[in-house]
Design a protein around this motif. Structure first.
Motif, PDB file in Angstrom:
ATOM      1  N   ASN A   6       6.283 -10.760  12.336  1.00  0.00           N
ATOM      2  CA  ASN A   6       7.091 -11.726  11.600  1.00  0.00           C
ATOM      3  C   ASN A   6       7.528 -11.117  10.262  1.00  0.00           C
ATOM      4  N   ASP A   8       8.971 -12.423   7.713  1.00  0.00           N
ATOM      5  CA  ASP A   8       8.666 -13.264   6.547  1.00  0.00           C
ATOM      6  C   ASP A   8       7.208 -13.112   6.128  1.00  0.00           C
ATOM      7  N   SER A  85       5.186 -18.974   9.516  1.00  0.00           N
ATOM      8  CA  SER A  85       5.432 -18.517  10.885  1.00  0.00           C
ATOM      9  C   SER A  85       6.215 -19.547  11.698  1.00  0.00           C
ATOM     10  N   ALA A  87       8.315 -21.841  10.453  1.00  0.00           N
ATOM     11  CA  ALA A  87       9.611 -22.161   9.840  1.00  0.00           C
ATOM     12  C   ALA A  87      10.683 -21.189  10.326  1.00  0.00           C
ATOM     13  N   PRO A  88      11.944 -21.627  10.287  1.00  0.00           N
ATOM     14  CA  PRO A  88      13.019 -20.690  10.614  1.00  0.00           C
ATOM     15  C   PRO A  88      12.970 -19.483   9.671  1.00  0.00           C
ATOM     16  N   GLN A  89      13.255 -18.309  10.218  1.00  0.00           N
ATOM     17  CA  GLN A  89      13.158 -17.079   9.434  1.00  0.00           C
ATOM     18  C   GLN A  89      14.008 -17.158   8.174  1.00  0.00           C
ATOM     19  N   THR A  91      13.399 -19.001   5.462  1.00  0.00           N
ATOM     20  CA  THR A  91      13.415 -20.276   4.731  1.00  0.00           C
ATOM     21  C   THR A  91      12.255 -20.435   3.753  1.00  0.00           C
TER      22      THR A  91
END
Length: 138
Positions: A6, A8, A85, A87-89, A91
């Motif tokens: 991920n 983020d 993880s 949440a939309p990438q 955000t």
């Protein structure tokens, strides 16, 4: 998606690494803001700022991850990691990442509610920074 995959989560982990280096820096202008954030978020307790500065080698990455979670209203890093993880990438990012595109036109406020009041009149995006907030231009 595993947290290693991920992007983020990787940004949050890099932020913690950067903050750990800053906290342990000999430069007071780099270390003191991070040390104050650690104390304010109650990650480290029963220690004064001067004592924490003297013992900054004790600060581990887990302390910074816990601080980032606390500053974002979560109980611990595991809870923040789950939220990021899910949440939309892109955000939920560390404020330092969000600030990169803002330049110098960032307005600082002593509370999130003050920053939100400002954005109602002038627009912008509120970014939490500990108990304070910044407003980035849109």
């Amino acid at each position: 998606m595993r947290h290693q995959d991920n992007p983020d989560i990787q940004l949050w982990l890099r932020e913690a690494k950067f903050l750990q280096k800053a906290a342990q820096s000999d430069s007071l202008s780099q270390s003191l803001p991070v040390l104050r954030r650690l104390l304010e978020s109650k990650v480290l307790t029963n220690i004064t700022l001067p004592e924490l500065k003297r013992q900054s080698a004790m600060i581990q990455r887990k302390h910074l991850l816990h601080m980032l979670a606390a500053e974002n209203g979560e109980r611990c890093w595991a809870d923040l990691k789950k939220i990021v993880s899910a949440a939309p990438q892109g955000t939920i990012l560390p404020y330092s990442i969000e600030q990169l595109d803002a330049g110098y036109l960032v307005h600082w406020f002593s509370s999130i509610s003050e920053a939100q009041g400002y954005t109602e009149q002038h627009g912008g995006k509120v970014v939490k920074v500990g108990s304070q907030a910044a407003v980035l231009p849109e």
